[in-house]
Design an enzyme around this catalytic site. Structure first.
Site, PDB file in Angstrom:
ATOM      1  N   SER A 140       1.036  -1.273   0.211  1.00  0.00           N
ATOM      2  CA  SER A 140       0.129  -0.176  -0.189  1.00  0.00           C
ATOM      3  C   SER A 140       0.851   0.909  -0.394  1.00  0.00           C
ATOM      4  O   SER A 140       1.821   1.242   0.282  1.00  0.00           O
ATOM      5  CB  SER A 140      -1.152   0.114   1.788  1.00  0.00           C
ATOM      6  N   TYR A 165      -2.732  -0.150   9.497  1.00  0.00           N
ATOM      7  CA  TYR A 165      -2.918  -0.811   7.967  1.00  0.00           C
ATOM      8  C   TYR A 165      -1.720  -0.965   7.358  1.00  0.00           C
ATOM      9  O   TYR A 165      -1.247  -1.752   7.034  1.00  0.00           O
ATOM     10  CB  TYR A 165      -3.870   0.136   7.674  1.00  0.00           C
TER      11      TYR A 165
END
Length: 350
Positions: A140, A165
């Site tokens: 990401s 995350y």
């Protein structure tokens, strides 16, 4: 015919990738836990769009429609994941399944450890037990964290994540490298930059803003609208992944210097790429594109920056462009219009 496992096939990117790979002559097996992080009906609608009878879905039962199969499995279920690898003998694996969302990681960090770390470890262990030609996994853009060295390059420092995350995705990169080193598993990590398009997730800005405008409701825009994102159309993303599959990294990359190591390359069969549009768009321009597609003005409520968020993302994607000979080509207006049309179709009865 090459066989590909797509984890997270009921998800946004996984659904689009499955359609493209089947149309391109691959045999696809999709895996998803169909959890309730967001509306399960949207995930089931994606599977229906792929041709599956969703009333037949049972845990650990393989459904098959021509060259496309689906199985409901949880990535934390190592025994059944390994059994699937043993039976199917995959050529390629694309790991897209993950607990998504930056803000949700503030509320439920344990789910990120379960799905993104334990789940990914189980994929690596399965690739070790039943070797594959190439493991492509989703990282990401959030791994860049506190870095303000814009545009983000794969070799920028990623040691300062802002939320669990991002930390879990950084962990995935390091885990994959260790397995490339120990077990010679060819691994490519992709740092995704704000993917958007039809069938997008309800927790993403495009869906939230569109829904509010359609329903004539207010919606919040953070940092008083002073934000930008490297919005990348999902069709360009999956085309990039398709081109990448047969291009597995090899050992002894001459571009790797062990005396001056960089994070994106290795002497082991491992590499990292940014995957984005290389063209950041102001959030307010993004909202204007939605307004144009709907022919409606949004009722914006400006708010300060949210914890865990960043002001802008901007990908340097030169290395991936060269590697796969492809650049994203979808205009923002066209991509937003395609999303809005699909949103109105899916929600016409509500």
């Amino acid at each position: 015919m090459k066989k590909v496992l797509i984890t997270g096939m009921a998800g946004f990117i996984g659904h689009h990738l499955a359609k493209l790979l089947v149309a391109s002559g691959y045999e696809v097996v999709g895996l998803d836990s169909i959890n309730d992080y967001y509306d399960v009906n949207l995930k089931l609608a994606r599977l229906k769009d792929l041709g599956f009878n969703t009333s037949d879905i049972e845990y650990n039962k393989l459904l098959k429609v021509e060259n496309n199969s689906f199985i409901k499995l949880d990535l934390t279920d190592l025994e059944n994941i390994k059994q699937l690898f043993k039976e199917q003998q995959f050529n390629y694996v694309v790991n897209l399944a993950a607990q998504a969302g930056v803000r949700y990681s503030l509320e439920n960090p344990q789910s990120y450890v379960d799905s993104n770390i334990t789940g990914f470890l189980n994929i690596l262990e399965s690739c070790r037990a039943y070797p594959v030609e190439h493991l492509v996994f989703a990282s990401s853009s959030s791994v860049y964290g506190l870095s303000e060295e814009i545009p983000f390059h794969e070799d920028n420092c990623t040691d300062h994540p802002l939320a669990m995350y991002a930390a879990s995705k950084k962990a995935n990169e390091m885990m994959a490298h260790s397995y490339a080193n120990l077990y010679n598993i060819p691994c490519t990590g992709l740092r995704f930059f704000t993917v958007y398009g039809p069938w997008g997730r309800p927790d993403m800005a495009l869906h939230i803003f569109t829904k509010a405008m359609v329903e004539d409701k207010e919606f919040e825009v953070f940092n008083n609208g002073d934000m930008s994102r490297d919005f990348t159309y999902v069709g360009d993303i999956v085309e990039s992944v398709k081109r990448l599959l047969p291009l597995a990294p090899k050992e002894n990359n001459p571009a790797f210097n062990p005396k001056k190591p960089t994070s994106s390359k290795s002497s082991k069969p491992y590499q990292l790429f940014n995957i984005g549009n290389n063209s950041p768009i102001a959030l307010m321009d993004f909202i204007k594109a939605i307004e144009k597609a709907l022919n409606k003005k949004g009722k914006i409520v400006f708010k300060p920056m949210q914890p865990g968020d960043v002001q802008s993302t901007y990908a340097n994607v030169e290395s991936l462009f060269k590697y796969i000979n492809f650049k994203p080509e979808t205009r923002l207006e066209d991509g937003v219009k395609a999303f809005v049309e699909k949103y109105l179709e899916l929600n016409k009865g509500s």
